[in-house]
Scaffold this motif. Structure first.
Motif, short mmCIF file in Angstrom:
data_model
loop_
_atom_site.label_atom_id
_atom_site.label_comp_id
_atom_site.label_asym_id
_atom_site.label_seq_id
_atom_site.Cartn_x
_atom_site.Cartn_y
_atom_site.Cartn_z
N GLU A 74 0.86 -1.19 0.00
CA GLU A 74 0.00 0.00 0.00
C GLU A 74 0.89 1.24 0.00
N ALA A 118 -5.76 3.02 1.62
CA ALA A 118 -5.78 1.65 2.14
C ALA A 118 -7.20 1.25 2.53
N SER A 175 -10.13 -0.28 -2.02
CA SER A 175 -9.86 -0.81 -3.35
C SER A 175 -11.08 -0.85 -4.25
N HIS A 191 -2.03 4.69 -6.97
CA HIS A 191 -0.74 3.98 -6.94
C HIS A 191 0.04 4.21 -8.23
#
Length: 381
Positions: free
Chosen positions: A317, A323, A326, A335
Motif C-alpha cells: 500500500e 488503504a 480498493s 498507486h
C-alpha cells in the motif's frame, strides 16, 4: 520499433497538474483522477483544467477549487504552472490533445488506450521522444497492490514454473443495452472497444505478472449487431466485437487463454488462474475491468489440499490514505500516480510510458489481425 525519451530535468514537488476533460457534471476525471491526486497531496497539485467551453470550465473550477480554468486545451498547455497535462477525454480526441501538449513541451499522462490504433500510438511516442519530455499512459491495473503482490509471488516461485494461465471475463459494456452518451463505444472505428479498454487494461496486468506474449491466435465476433438504449428503448448498430477469445504463448513458454464477453454474466465476471508445477494462484474480481475493481487472491502450493485466501501485505500500500478502499475508482490510479511522481522527480522509469503503450497497442493489433486472417502472429517479447 522502439522509442527512447531523452532525459528531462527532474521536477520538484508538488508537480503541477492540468486536466483536460474535467467536468462539473462528473465523469471519469472527477471520479478517479481528482481523488487520486488528492490522496497524493504534497506530491501533486491540481492547478488547471480545461473543458468543452469557458462556461463549463468555470463551473468545474468553482466546484473543485481549481484556480485556472480554460475553455480550450490549447490555453491550458501553454501555462507555466502546469508540469503534467492529463488527457481524460474520449479516445478519438487523444491524438490531437496529446500532440498539443507535446508541442508545448509538457509531460503528458494520457488515458488508455493512448491512441486510435497502433499507427497513431507510434506517432505520439515518436513525437514525445523528439520533444524530450515524458509521456505516460494510464494502464493503472499493474500498479494495484494485489496485482503487484501476485507478480512477486510468481517471481519468487510460489507456483513453481508457470505452465499455463486461463482467464474468463465480462466487459460490462458491449452487452444488450447501452446508456445515453456511450454510443461511441459501439463503433469500432472510434478505437474505444472491449478489446482496447477492459481487455487492454487487463492483458497489461497479465503481462506484468507473467511476461509478454510471443505468439497469438484469436477469434472475435459481433454476436449482438443490434443493441438497445436502456433509457429510450431505441436500437442501434454495434460494430465492435462483443466476443474476444485469444490463445497464445508467453515468453516463458507458458500457454495462455483469455476470453472476454460483452455485458455481464449471471455466473463468472472475472476469474484468472495461474497454474504451475508446484502451485496455483486464483485472481477473482466483480468485473473484467481489472483497473477499476477490487481484486481477491487465493493460492495453494506443495501439499496444500485446498485454496486459501492470500492477504496483500501492508507494504504494497504505497498510498496510505487509500488503504482499504480498493473498490473506489481512483484506488489503483493513485498507486499509478505514485510511480509517475517518482519518474518525474527522481528520473526513474517505472510507470508505463508511450513506448510501453506502443508495445501494448502492437499486441492488440496482432490480436485483431489474427482474428481477421485466422493466422498465428509472432511478437518480440
Amino acid at each position: 520499433m522502439s522509442f527512447t525519451v531523452s532525459a528531462a530535468e527532474p521536477l520538484q514537488s508538488p508537480v503541477g497538474v492540468g486536466i483536460i476533460g474535467l467536468s462539473a457534471r462528473g465523469g471519469w476525471a472527477a471520479r478517479a483522477h481528482v481523488p487520486a491526486l488528492e490522496a497524493l497531496k504534497g506530491k501533486f497539485e491540481l492547478r488547471a483544467l480545461s473543458a468543452s467551453s469557458a462556461e463549463s470550465a468555470r463551473a468545474a473550477g468553482q466546484k473543485y477549487g481549481i484556480p485556472l480554468a480554460f475553455g480550450s486545451a490549447e490555453e491550458l498547455v501553454r501555462r507555466d504552472e502546469v508540469d503534467l497535462v492529463v488527457v481524460t477525454v474520449k479516445v478519438p480526441h487523444h491524438r490531437r490533445l496529446v500532440e498539443a501538449a507535446l508541442h508545448a513541451g509538457k509531460n503528458v499522462l494520457c488515458e488508455w488506450p493512448l491512441a486510435n490504433g497502433l499507427a497513431e500510438a507510434e506517432q505520439l511516442a515518436g513525437l514525445a521522444a523528439r520533444a524530450g519530455v515524458r509521456g505516460f499512459v494510464g494502464l493503472q491495473a499493474r500498479a494495484s497492490p494485489a496485482l503487484r503482490y501476485t507478480r512477486d509471488l510468481v517471481a519468487e516461485g510460489y507456483v513453481g514454473e508457470v505452465l499455463s494461465t486461463s482467464m474468463i471475463a465480462s466487459g460490462g459494456a458491449w452487452g444488450p443495452t447501452f446508456s445515453s452518451g456511450s454510443e461511441y463505444l459501439l463503433d469500432r472505428d472510434n478505437g474505444a472497444t472491449m478489446l482496447t479498454i477492459p481487455f487492454g487494461h487487463t492483458i497489461d496486468a497479465l503481462s506484468t505478472v507473467l511476461g509478454e506474449f510471443t505468439e497469438t491466435t484469436a477469434t472475435t465476433a459481433v454476436r449482438r449487431p443490434r443493441v438497445t438504449n436502456a433509457e429510450t428503448g431505441e436500437s442501434t448498430t454495434m460494430t465492435t466485437a462483443d466476443q474476444v477469445a485469444v490463445t497464445g504463448v508467453l515468453e516463458t513458454g507458458a500457454v495462455a487463454s483469455v476470453h472476454y464477453r460483452g455485458g455481464s454474466s449471471r455466473g463468472t465476471n472475472f476469474h484468472w488462474e495461474i497454474n504451475g508445477t508446484d502451485g496455483d494462484l486464483i485472481v477473482t474480481a466483480p468485473s473484467g475491468h481489472l483497473q477499476l475493481v477490487p481484486v481477491t487472491l487465493h493460492g495453494a502450493r506443495g501439499n496444500d489440499a485446498r485454496l486459501t485466501a492470500l492477504a496483500v501485505p501492508d507494504t504494497y500500500e504505497w498510498v496510505p490514505s487509500t488503504a482499504g478502499r480498493s473498490d473506489e475508482p481512483g484506488y489503483a490510479l493513485a498507486h499509478a500516480y505514485a510511480d509517475l511522481h517518482d519518474d518525474l522527480t527522481e528520473g526513474t522509469r517505472t510507470a508505463p510510458d508511450f513506448g510501453h503503450a506502443v508495445r501494448r497497442h502492437r499486441l492488440l493489433d496482432s490480436i485483431d489481425r489474427a482474428a481477421t486472417t485466422g493466422e498465428r502472429f509472432r511478437l518480440d517479447p
